[in-house]
Design a protein around this motif. Structure first.
Motif, PDB file in Angstrom:
ATOM      1  N   UNK A  52       0.830  -1.212   0.000  1.00  0.00           N
ATOM      2  CA  UNK A  52       0.000   0.000   0.000  1.00  0.00           C
ATOM      3  C   UNK A  52       0.860   1.255   0.000  1.00  0.00           C
ATOM      4  N   UNK A  53       1.938   1.244   0.790  1.00  0.00           N
ATOM      5  CA  UNK A  53       2.826   2.405   0.858  1.00  0.00           C
ATOM      6  C   UNK A  53       3.675   2.526  -0.393  1.00  0.00           C
ATOM      7  N   UNK A  54       4.211   1.402  -0.876  1.00  0.00           N
ATOM      8  CA  UNK A  54       5.100   1.445  -2.040  1.00  0.00           C
ATOM      9  C   UNK A  54       4.326   1.796  -3.305  1.00  0.00           C
ATOM     10  N   UNK A  55       3.124   1.235  -3.468  1.00  0.00           N
ATOM     11  CA  UNK A  55       2.311   1.550  -4.646  1.00  0.00           C
ATOM     12  C   UNK A  55       1.912   3.023  -4.665  1.00  0.00           C
ATOM     13  N   UNK A  56       1.863   3.633  -3.486  1.00  0.00           N
ATOM     14  CA  UNK A  56       1.485   5.047  -3.385  1.00  0.00           C
ATOM     15  C   UNK A  56       2.676   5.977  -3.574  1.00  0.00           C
ATOM     16  N   UNK A  57       3.847   5.596  -3.008  1.00  0.00           N
ATOM     17  CA  UNK A  57       4.987   6.518  -2.948  1.00  0.00           C
ATOM     18  C   UNK A  57       6.185   6.127  -3.806  1.00  0.00           C
ATOM     19  N   UNK A  58       6.246   4.885  -4.273  1.00  0.00           N
ATOM     20  CA  UNK A  58       7.425   4.450  -5.000  1.00  0.00           C
ATOM     21  C   UNK A  58       8.616   4.306  -4.071  1.00  0.00           C
ATOM     22  N   UNK A  59       9.828   4.438  -4.638  1.00  0.00           N
ATOM     23  CA  UNK A  59      11.059   4.286  -3.870  1.00  0.00           C
ATOM     24  C   UNK A  59      11.928   5.531  -4.001  1.00  0.00           C
ATOM     25  N   UNK A  60      12.455   5.997  -2.882  1.00  0.00           N
ATOM     26  CA  UNK A  60      13.423   7.088  -2.867  1.00  0.00           C
ATOM     27  C   UNK A  60      14.547   6.722  -1.894  1.00  0.00           C
ATOM     28  N   UNK A  61      15.758   7.289  -2.068  1.00  0.00           N
ATOM     29  CA  UNK A  61      16.860   6.986  -1.151  1.00  0.00           C
ATOM     30  C   UNK A  61      16.596   7.517   0.248  1.00  0.00           C
ATOM     31  N   UNK A  62      17.243   6.892   1.223  1.00  0.00           N
ATOM     32  CA  UNK A  62      17.129   7.361   2.611  1.00  0.00           C
ATOM     33  C   UNK A  62      17.804   8.710   2.794  1.00  0.00           C
ATOM     34  N   UNK A  63      18.843   8.975   2.012  1.00  0.00           N
ATOM     35  CA  UNK A  63      19.540  10.259   2.053  1.00  0.00           C
ATOM     36  C   UNK A  63      19.431  10.937   0.695  1.00  0.00           C
ATOM     37  N   UNK A  64      19.373  12.240   0.716  1.00  0.00           N
ATOM     38  CA  UNK A  64      19.293  13.010  -0.517  1.00  0.00           C
ATOM     39  C   UNK A  64      20.676  13.571  -0.878  1.00  0.00           C
ATOM     40  N   UNK A  65      20.817  14.021  -2.087  1.00  0.00           N
ATOM     41  CA  UNK A  65      22.070  14.646  -2.524  1.00  0.00           C
ATOM     42  C   UNK A  65      22.584  14.032  -3.804  1.00  0.00           C
ATOM     43  N   UNK A  66      22.720  12.736  -3.820  1.00  0.00           N
ATOM     44  CA  UNK A  66      23.221  12.081  -5.019  1.00  0.00           C
ATOM     45  C   UNK A  66      23.730  10.683  -4.721  1.00  0.00           C
ATOM     46  N   UNK A  67      23.985   9.953  -5.778  1.00  0.00           N
ATOM     47  CA  UNK A  67      24.439   8.565  -5.680  1.00  0.00           C
ATOM     48  C   UNK A  67      25.927   8.523  -5.346  1.00  0.00           C
ATOM     49  N   UNK A  68      26.307   7.571  -4.472  1.00  0.00           N
ATOM     50  CA  UNK A  68      27.682   7.489  -3.985  1.00  0.00           C
ATOM     51  C   UNK A  68      28.196   6.058  -4.120  1.00  0.00           C
ATOM     52  N   UNK A  69      29.434   5.941  -4.583  1.00  0.00           N
ATOM     53  CA  UNK A  69      30.102   4.638  -4.722  1.00  0.00           C
ATOM     54  C   UNK A  69      31.092   4.469  -3.576  1.00  0.00           C
ATOM     55  N   UNK A  70      31.023   3.297  -2.893  1.00  0.00           N
ATOM     56  CA  UNK A  70      31.954   2.987  -1.805  1.00  0.00           C
ATOM     57  C   UNK A  70      33.165   2.284  -2.402  1.00  0.00           C
ATOM     58  N   UNK A  71      34.316   2.926  -2.319  1.00  0.00           N
ATOM     59  CA  UNK A  71      35.473   2.467  -3.079  1.00  0.00           C
ATOM     60  C   UNK A  71      36.024   1.139  -2.597  1.00  0.00           C
ATOM     61  N   UNK A  72      36.205   0.963  -1.297  1.00  0.00           N
ATOM     62  CA  UNK A  72      36.829  -0.265  -0.815  1.00  0.00           C
ATOM     63  C   UNK A  72      35.868  -1.448  -0.866  1.00  0.00           C
ATOM     64  N   UNK A  73      34.578  -1.185  -0.769  1.00  0.00           N
ATOM     65  CA  UNK A  73      33.595  -2.274  -0.857  1.00  0.00           C
ATOM     66  C   UNK A  73      33.168  -2.540  -2.294  1.00  0.00           C
ATOM     67  N   UNK A  74      33.506  -1.605  -3.171  1.00  0.00           N
ATOM     68  CA  UNK A  74      33.157  -1.739  -4.583  1.00  0.00           C
ATOM     69  C   UNK A  74      31.656  -1.940  -4.768  1.00  0.00           C
ATOM     70  N   UNK A  75      30.871  -1.010  -4.195  1.00  0.00           N
ATOM     71  CA  UNK A  75      29.435  -1.051  -4.416  1.00  0.00           C
ATOM     72  C   UNK A  75      28.833   0.317  -4.123  1.00  0.00           C
ATOM     73  N   UNK A  76      27.542   0.429  -4.342  1.00  0.00           N
ATOM     74  CA  UNK A  76      26.836   1.674  -4.087  1.00  0.00           C
ATOM     75  C   UNK A  76      26.487   1.773  -2.603  1.00  0.00           C
ATOM     76  N   UNK A  77      26.707   2.953  -2.009  1.00  0.00           N
ATOM     77  CA  UNK A  77      26.248   3.179  -0.636  1.00  0.00           C
ATOM     78  C   UNK A  77      24.720   3.104  -0.637  1.00  0.00           C
ATOM     79  N   UNK A  78      24.126   2.122   0.055  1.00  0.00           N
ATOM     80  CA  UNK A  78      22.689   1.867  -0.095  1.00  0.00           C
ATOM     81  C   UNK A  78      21.804   3.025   0.319  1.00  0.00           C
ATOM     82  N   UNK A  79      22.272   3.870   1.232  1.00  0.00           N
ATOM     83  CA  UNK A  79      21.455   4.994   1.669  1.00  0.00           C
ATOM     84  C   UNK A  79      21.377   6.109   0.624  1.00  0.00           C
TER      85      UNK A  79
END
Length: 259
Positions: A52-79
């Motif tokens: 009910x919540x997802x169909x209404x609001x979709x998905x957005x990141x927990x933090x705003x600003x922009x997408x960030x790559x974690x260098x030593x973990x080699x992945x996207x910072x999930x927040x």
């Protein structure tokens, strides 16, 4: 408190980003806009929130600003982004079980349409060779796990680009997700407010009665070291001199329903 994006090194070009990812440095790097491309496709995302919540609001990141790559973990910072995968069995792992975290057995897997995408997996595959060369066997296992996830990331997913919710119940083999396990599909729900383009794309075979018949289907909570569903040998080549293999295969017939 500073967000991950505020802490991240900002770069002005794709090449600067790639240089940092391959440079063996620590910390965070912001993903430049030119690497977030218009590559629309259907993916899966796990989330414990109700449809009910997802169909209404979709998905957005927990933090705003922009997408960030974690260098030593080699992945996207999930927040910093909304992360998705093309593999249903990978989505079924999340939220993952660890000795310190015991998530609910039941979770939801959402079928989503992503319009603007950062290809996390492509970056991971391109530069995993350096980590393997410099840091050894532990990095080999880490690289396999990263690539197994077949991750993509986006800045947001609109509510009408959420196609359906699939409810699953997991049974873990141990106190850590790395031991694997099994899951049962216990429910489906289509988003009545989905964009009409998705209604036209879903094959007629994916009618609600047929989907209901599939309730009760099961699968394996597969990890990169315990993936044995309809196994086909798949090799991921980082560089000509590097190749890592894992067992891959079909992610249940459900993939075909929403392809």
């Amino acid at each position: 408190m500073a967000t991950t994006y505020e802490l991240a090194q900002k770069v002005n070009s794709k090449q600067q980003f790639l240089d940092r990812v391959s440079g063996g440095v620590q910390g965070y790097t912001a993903v430049p806009a030119q690497l977030i491309r218009s590559k629309p496709n259907y993916y899966f995302r796990s989330d414990t929130r109700e449809p009910a919540a997802i169909f209404l609001n979709g998905f957005t990141p927990r933090e705003q600003g922009g997408m960030v790559y974690r260098l030593m973990r080699q992945d996207i910072a999930p927040e910093s982004a909304v992360c998705v995968t093309s593999r249903f069995d990978v989505a079924a792992l999340f939220p993952i079980k660890t000795p310190a975290e015991n998530p609910p057995a039941e979770t939801k897997i959402y079928v989503v349409f992503v319009r603007q995408v950062f290809n996390t997996r492509r970056v991971q595959a391109r530069f995993a060779a350096r980590s393997i060369r410099d840091q050894g066997a532990d990095q080999v296992e880490k690289a396999k796990g990263n690539l197994f996830a077949d991750e993509r990331a986006t800045n947001a997913i609109a509510a009408d680009d959420v196609i359906a919710c699939i409810t699953i119940t997991r049974q873990w083999n141990g106190n850590d997700y790395l031991a694997g396990g099994t899951y049962n599909i216990t429910g489906y729900e289509f988003n009545a407010g989905m964009n009409n383009q998705h209604k036209n794309m879903i094959p007629k075979a994916a009618s609600l009665p047929l989907v209901r018949q599939a309730v009760g289907a099961s699968g394996i909570l597969a990890t990169s070291s315990a993936y044995n569903v309809d196994a086909d040998r798949l090799y991921i080549k980082y560089r000509p001199q590097f190749a890592i293999g894992y067992n891959g295969g079909d992610d249940l017939d459900i993939d075909g329903l929403f392809a």
